[in-house]
Design an enzyme around this catalytic site. Structure first.
Site, PDB file in Angstrom:
ATOM      1  N   ASP A  31       3.166  -4.886   8.132  1.00  0.00           N
ATOM      2  CA  ASP A  31       1.909  -4.156   8.016  1.00  0.00           C
ATOM      3  C   ASP A  31       0.780  -5.191   8.066  1.00  0.00           C
ATOM      4  O   ASP A  31       0.590  -5.955   7.119  1.00  0.00           O
ATOM      5  CB  ASP A  31       1.929  -3.375   6.688  1.00  0.00           C
ATOM      6  CG  ASP A  31       0.571  -2.783   6.325  1.00  0.00           C
ATOM      7  OD1 ASP A  31      -0.414  -3.052   7.036  1.00  0.00           O
ATOM      8  OD2 ASP A  31       0.510  -2.064   5.305  1.00  0.00           O
ATOM      9  N   CYS A  78      -4.794   2.434  -3.688  1.00  0.00           N
ATOM     10  CA  CYS A  78      -3.536   2.955  -3.107  1.00  0.00           C
ATOM     11  C   CYS A  78      -2.382   1.985  -3.325  1.00  0.00           C
ATOM     12  O   CYS A  78      -1.523   1.818  -2.446  1.00  0.00           O
ATOM     13  CB  CYS A  78      -3.685   3.287  -1.616  1.00  0.00           C
ATOM     14  SG  CYS A  78      -4.902   4.548  -1.297  1.00  0.00           S
ATOM     15  N   HIS A 133       0.870  -1.179   0.000  1.00  0.00           N
ATOM     16  CA  HIS A 133       0.000   0.000   0.000  1.00  0.00           C
ATOM     17  C   HIS A 133       0.910   1.234   0.000  1.00  0.00           C
ATOM     18  O   HIS A 133       2.020   1.183   0.524  1.00  0.00           O
ATOM     19  CB  HIS A 133      -0.831  -0.056   1.291  1.00  0.00           C
ATOM     20  CG  HIS A 133      -1.895   0.974   1.419  1.00  0.00           C
ATOM     21  ND1 HIS A 133      -1.643   2.248   1.863  1.00  0.00           N
ATOM     22  CD2 HIS A 133      -3.231   0.921   1.174  1.00  0.00           C
ATOM     23  CE1 HIS A 133      -2.780   2.927   1.896  1.00  0.00           C
ATOM     24  NE2 HIS A 133      -3.760   2.151   1.484  1.00  0.00           N
ATOM     25  N   LYS A 139     -10.507  -1.490  10.384  1.00  0.00           N
ATOM     26  CA  LYS A 139     -10.715  -2.621   9.465  1.00  0.00           C
ATOM     27  C   LYS A 139     -11.033  -3.895  10.243  1.00  0.00           C
ATOM     28  O   LYS A 139     -11.262  -4.944   9.656  1.00  0.00           O
ATOM     29  CB  LYS A 139      -9.466  -2.834   8.607  1.00  0.00           C
ATOM     30  CG  LYS A 139      -9.146  -1.658   7.675  1.00  0.00           C
ATOM     31  CD  LYS A 139      -7.950  -1.980   6.820  1.00  0.00           C
ATOM     32  CE  LYS A 139      -7.263  -0.757   6.258  1.00  0.00           C
ATOM     33  NZ  LYS A 139      -7.984  -0.124   5.163  1.00  0.00           N
ATOM     34  N   GLN A 155      -4.363  -5.750   6.690  1.00  0.00           N
ATOM     35  CA  GLN A 155      -5.318  -6.660   6.041  1.00  0.00           C
ATOM     36  C   GLN A 155      -5.223  -8.088   6.573  1.00  0.00           C
ATOM     37  O   GLN A 155      -5.919  -8.966   6.069  1.00  0.00           O
ATOM     38  CB  GLN A 155      -5.088  -6.659   4.522  1.00  0.00           C
ATOM     39  CG  GLN A 155      -5.281  -5.312   3.859  1.00  0.00           C
ATOM     40  CD  GLN A 155      -6.743  -4.850   3.826  1.00  0.00           C
ATOM     41  OE1 GLN A 155      -7.671  -5.641   4.008  1.00  0.00           O
ATOM     42  NE2 GLN A 155      -6.949  -3.560   3.603  1.00  0.00           N
TER      43      GLN A 155
HETATM   44  N1  7TS Z   1      -1.663  -0.963   4.669  1.00  0.00           N
HETATM   45  C1  7TS Z   1      -2.566  -1.749   4.066  1.00  0.00           C
HETATM   46  C2  7TS Z   1      -2.179  -3.137   3.653  1.00  0.00           C
HETATM   47  C3  7TS Z   1      -3.867  -1.267   3.860  1.00  0.00           C
HETATM   48  O1  7TS Z   1      -4.762  -2.053   3.276  1.00  0.00           O
HETATM   49  C4  7TS Z   1      -4.199   0.050   4.261  1.00  0.00           C
HETATM   50  C5  7TS Z   1      -5.544   0.643   3.986  1.00  0.00           C
HETATM   51  C6  7TS Z   1      -3.235   0.804   4.920  1.00  0.00           C
HETATM   52  C7  7TS Z   1      -1.974   0.265   5.090  1.00  0.00           C
HETATM   53  C8  7TS Z   1      -3.532   2.150   5.468  1.00  0.00           C
HETATM   54  O2  7TS Z   1      -4.443   2.039   6.520  1.00  0.00           O
HETATM   55  P1  7TS Z   1      -5.097   3.316   7.195  1.00  0.00           P
HETATM   56  O3  7TS Z   1      -6.123   2.752   8.117  1.00  0.00           O
HETATM   57  O4  7TS Z   1      -4.030   4.065   7.881  1.00  0.00           O
HETATM   58  O5  7TS Z   1      -5.715   4.112   6.067  1.00  0.00           O
HETATM   59  N2  7TS Z   1      -6.197   0.092   2.883  1.00  0.00           N
HETATM   60  C9  7TS Z   1      -7.326   0.573   2.284  1.00  0.00           C
HETATM   61  C10 7TS Z   1      -7.945  -0.109   1.262  1.00  0.00           C
HETATM   62  O6  7TS Z   1      -7.563  -1.162   0.784  1.00  0.00           O
HETATM   63  N3  7TS Z   1      -9.030   0.598   0.868  1.00  0.00           N
HETATM   64  O7  7TS Z   1      -9.111   1.691   1.637  1.00  0.00           O
HETATM   65  C11 7TS Z   1      -8.052   1.692   2.524  1.00  0.00           C
END
Ligand code: 7TS
Length: 406
Positions: A199, A364, A121, A225, A202
């Site tokens: 990370d 992203c 990401h 999430k 997911q």
């Molecule tokens: N890393 C991964 C693997 C992610 O899927 C996301 C967010 C982030 C980092 C960033 O997370 P945040 O909570 O700080 O925004 N992914 C997504 C997505 O897949 N669709 O919207 C946000």
């Protein structure tokens, strides 16, 4: 027993209609919906004990502080951290990754190397690029093949004493590919002294995490999430490393003493928690942990794997539909396009009219899209409350989109 109707009944938002159709929420990779227990926990905080933490001696402040520390210990147990002070509240994965990339700056020199993967990401790319700009270090990227599988021989050729950071996700948000992090961590430990950052944005919503067994140095994820409120997240770090590295934000809460001549920093975890935290959200994150523990990781995983398998089968019955990462070991996500038919967002708009929420675009992860030479995909991503019937409706909707756009 796993009772899907009982689970669904705990999510108030799922009983509504969108565009006149029952909501089918398949955008869980972006954010999950929240069970009543999480909403109630948040509401209870604001209606009964709202106060700033770690500061006042008054009763509400003490109650708020206690509840937040209870939540920290729930998270500690949830990811099997050795100590509660290794669990730091953040506002999400992005903040966690930026915190680490900033806090390690003094340990990185010109020509040191930072290894990430092709499947990251943007939030696990850009903070490292910024670190490279600050220090003159170099960014290296583990390549992937056409199935979205990382090519680990790259590590055999590239790990060395110059490697200072290896940072990658456990599960790709764009494709759902599960990366072999155990093997990657083993190889990294055998061939370098690099700090390992995982990370888990997911992976945490889908399977049990054991940071000690995993033997990573940092593990970051977002609360929103995994059924918790937005603006919540966790940075886990091994004690000895957290003690060594610098704070990210300076301010209240993170100091032991402060004068114009010299400031000393607070003990862990507060050294990394400057300013007023998201107390209500952080407490409700504890309620989300309770929710997941109550449903049980085994049930979550079994159900979600079955959903993924079913979705893949149903979607592949559709002519000219391509699933990205189809042959890889995956969880939670099907990312696809209808070949020769419109663009992903057109499909997403038609699905939305049918009450189906999916995400379209590059998610992203522009390098992955560039690899496949596409602008984006349609992504359906699952949570524990999704059903097989919803997937039938999705497949019918995709067929309809194909007819309309073809
Ligand atoms: N890393 C991964 C693997 C992610 O899927 C996301 C967010 C982030 C980092 C960033 O997370 P945040 O909570 O700080 O925004 N992914 C997504 C997505 O897949 N669709 O919207 C946000």
């Amino acid at each position: 027993m796993f009772d899907i109707q009982n689970i669904r009944s705990q999510f108030p938002i799922l009983s509504q209609t969108v565009n006149g159709k029952p909501l089918i929420y398949l955008d869980n990779g972006a954010t999950s919906q929240k069970p009543a227990s999480v909403i109630e926990s948040w509401e209870k905080y604001y209606t009964t004990i709202n106060a700033n933490v770690h500061r006042g001696i008054h009763t509400l402040s003490q109650l708020a502080t206690e509840e937040m520390e209870v939540s920290r210990r729930k998270v500690q147990k949830f990811i099997n951290a050795k100590n509660d002070f290794e669990v730091i509240f953040t506002k999400g994965t992005t903040e966690g990754l930026n915190l680490i990339a900033y806090a390690v700056t003094n340990f990185i020199k010109k020509d040191d190397e930072i290894i990430i993967s092709y499947l990251e990401h943007h939030s696990n790319i850009v903070p490292w690029q910024m670190l490279c700009e600050r220090t003159g270090a170099k960014l290296k990227v583990i390549p992937m093949d056409e199935n979205g599988i990382l090519q680990l021989d790259f590590l055999d050729q590239n790990l060395s004493e110059r490697t200072k950071i290896v940072s990658l996700n456990q599960v790709s948000n764009a494709l759902g590919v599960i990366n072999p992090i155990e093997e990657i961590i083993k190889k990294t430990r055998a061939n370098s002294d690099a700090m390992i950052v995982i990370d888990g944005a997911q992976s945490v919503p889908h399977f049990r995490i054991d940071v000690q067994k995993m033997d990573c140095d940092f593990f970051v994820f977002s609360g929103h999430k995994m059924y918790a409120p937005m603006g919540t997240g966790i940075l886990y770090g091994k004690e000895d490393i957290l003690r060594k590295i610098s704070p990210f934000h300076g301010g209240g809460e993170m100091i032991a003493t402060c004068s114009f001549e010299k400031t000393t920093y607070a003990e862990l975890p507060f050294k990394f928690e400057a300013g007023t935290p998201n107390v209500g959200g952080d407490i409700a994150l504890g309620a989300a942990v309770d929710f997941m523990e109550k449903v049980g990781h085994e049930h979550i995983q079994t159900h979600e794997n079955a959903l993924l398998e079913y979705a893949q089968k149903k979607l592949l019955e559709i002519e000219d539909l391509k699933i990205y990462g189809e042959k890889a070991h995956r969880t939670g996500v099907v990312s696809f396009n209808l070949e020769g038919v419109g663009i992903a967002s057109d499909v997403g708009m038609i699905l939305d009219k049918l009450g189906i929420a999916v995400r379209t675009g590059h998610h992203c992860t522009q390098p992955i899209m560039d690899y496949f030479n596409i602008a984006g995909t349609v992504r359906a991503s699952f949570a524990v409350y999704n059903t097989f019937e919803e997937i039938d409706v999705l497949a019918d909707g995709v067929r309809k989109a194909q007819r309309m756009l073809g």
